[in-house]
Design a protein around this motif. Structure first.
Motif, short mmCIF file in Angstrom:
data_model
loop_
_atom_site.label_atom_id
_atom_site.label_comp_id
_atom_site.label_asym_id
_atom_site.label_seq_id
_atom_site.Cartn_x
_atom_site.Cartn_y
_atom_site.Cartn_z
N GLY A 144 12.16 -12.95 31.30
CA GLY A 144 12.45 -13.61 32.37
C GLY A 144 11.93 -13.24 33.69
O GLY A 144 11.54 -14.55 34.50
N LEU A 145 10.89 -12.25 34.04
CA LEU A 145 10.08 -12.14 34.64
C LEU A 145 9.20 -11.91 34.53
O LEU A 145 8.40 -11.79 33.89
CB LEU A 145 11.14 -10.51 35.66
N GLN A 213 14.54 -19.35 34.66
CA GLN A 213 15.57 -19.42 35.54
C GLN A 213 16.49 -20.19 36.40
O GLN A 213 17.60 -20.59 36.57
CB GLN A 213 15.12 -18.42 36.49
N SER A 237 17.11 -10.86 34.58
CA SER A 237 17.13 -12.38 35.35
C SER A 237 18.39 -12.77 35.55
O SER A 237 18.37 -13.58 37.16
CB SER A 237 16.76 -12.82 34.57
N GLN A 241 18.81 -15.43 38.81
CA GLN A 241 19.87 -17.07 38.95
C GLN A 241 21.16 -16.83 39.55
O GLN A 241 21.29 -18.38 39.68
CB GLN A 241 20.56 -17.01 36.93
#
Ligand code: GLU
Length: 335
Positions: A144-145, A213, A237, A241
């Motif tokens: 997610g990054l 995100q 993440s 968020q």
């Protein structure tokens, strides 16, 4: 009532109940699978726990199909995902949300960030970012990054996406402007956490699609989710968020991250660990109650294997029984 009217009426009632529930402080959890074609042991366990967490407290559970979240998405896999969840014995309230039909919402959120000066157009390619960044950032390795810390090359360069295109001939992405290195929050399972933000991150890709995100925050907020329950590969993440929640003035849910299921060698479940898809277990004649039982044992909710349904696990469900370390699972235990 005709069946069409009946359906419409039922939907309306469900919606009203949903809204009443969230207004009165009821828990709203969600299952947010990416339709990649296979639900495996790992995400099945996470969904089972997320469902138990909400349902054991009388909460609502929503189902959102994250079908625009990256290249792993397979067209047509939504039906398979839904079938797998049903087979596991999980249910949900109201309609199934599909991200692919909610693009206008994500666009509007990006526009708000842009208007507020909290996001900016960026024309850097991935390669350019890699080259411009110094050493890869350790905190930026999580799912997610997106790779190395962005050095801010395009900050303040363009007035709008169109301006960026005109000046450079390139389609621009949108990056969230980050003004802090870290963010602290309290996780529902792990307790106090402090995570790296790891630089300005993409909220809208250059093809106009929302980044994970952004989409996940817009949806969780719009659907009034109060508990984001997921595996801890997504822990890195969460600080990003939370920044998006704050920038858009949205109320923040409780974040709860549980350890992943890993292979017997301690590594992330992968092909080398055998086929751990629910489909495979089903094809081998494993019953839902056997699989749920196995997941319950892996999760410290049962001491030994003995057929059990998700519903039967509700009574006495306690997240604190969950092992704090990654749990080891494989395809041999059941077949
Ligand atoms: N769709 C994501 C996944 O299946 C989960 C996103 C989330 O829970 O925030 O990995």
């Amino acid at each position: 009532l005709g069946s069409r009217h009946g359906r419409t009426w039922r939907r309306y009632v469900e919606r009203v109940l949903l809204l009443m529930g969230s207004a009165s402080g009821t828990i709203v959890g969600r299952l947010a699978p990416s339709p990649t074609g296979v639900l495996h042991l790992g995400n099945a366990r996470t969904f089972l726990l997320a469902w138990l967490s909400a349902r054991s407290r009388g909460g609502t559970v929503l189902l959102r199909i994250e079908d625009i979240d990256g290249p792993r998405i397979k067209a047509g896999a939504t039906a398979q995902t839904i079938e797998d969840l049903r087979w596991l014995g999980l249910d949900w309230d109201g309609e199934v949300f599909e991200q692919s039909s909610r693009r206008a919402l994500y666009r509007a959120a990006c526009q708000r960030l842009l208007d507020a000066g909290l996001a900016y157009p960026c024309v850097c390619s991935r390669k350019e970012v890699d080259e411009a960044a110094s050493a890869p950032h350790e905190g930026a390795q999580g799912v997610g990054l997106d790779g190395p810390v962005y050095p801010g090359t395009c900050r303040g360069r363009f007035a709008s996406l169109e301006d960026a295109k005109q000046q450079t001939g390139r389609d621009a992405s949108l990056r969230f402007l980050v003004d802090q290195d870290q963010l602290a929050f309290v996780d529902g399972f792990r307790g106090r956490e402090r995570g790296d933000i790891a630089g300005d991150f993409v909220v809208q890709k250059r093809d106009g699609e929302p980044a994970y995100q952004l989409a996940v925050v817009v949806d969780d907020a719009a659907q009034e989710v109060t508990e984001v329950f997921r595996a801890d590969d997504l822990l890195p993440s969460t600080p990003r968020q939370l920044l998006v929640y704050r920038a858009l003035g949205l109320s923040e849910p409780q974040f709860t991250h549980v350890p992943l299921v890993v292979g017997q060698d301690g590594l992330r479940l992968a092909k080398r660990h055998g086929d751990t898809s629910l489909r495979h277990f089903r094809d081998q004649g494993v019953r839902s109650e056997d699989l749920v039982s196995y997941l319950a044992v892996l999760s410290g909710l049962r001491d030994e294997l003995s057929p059990v349904t998700a519903r039967e696990l509700l009574d006495g469900f306690d997240l604190r029984k969950l092992p704090r370390v990654p749990v080891r699972g494989d395809d041999h235990a059941l077949i």
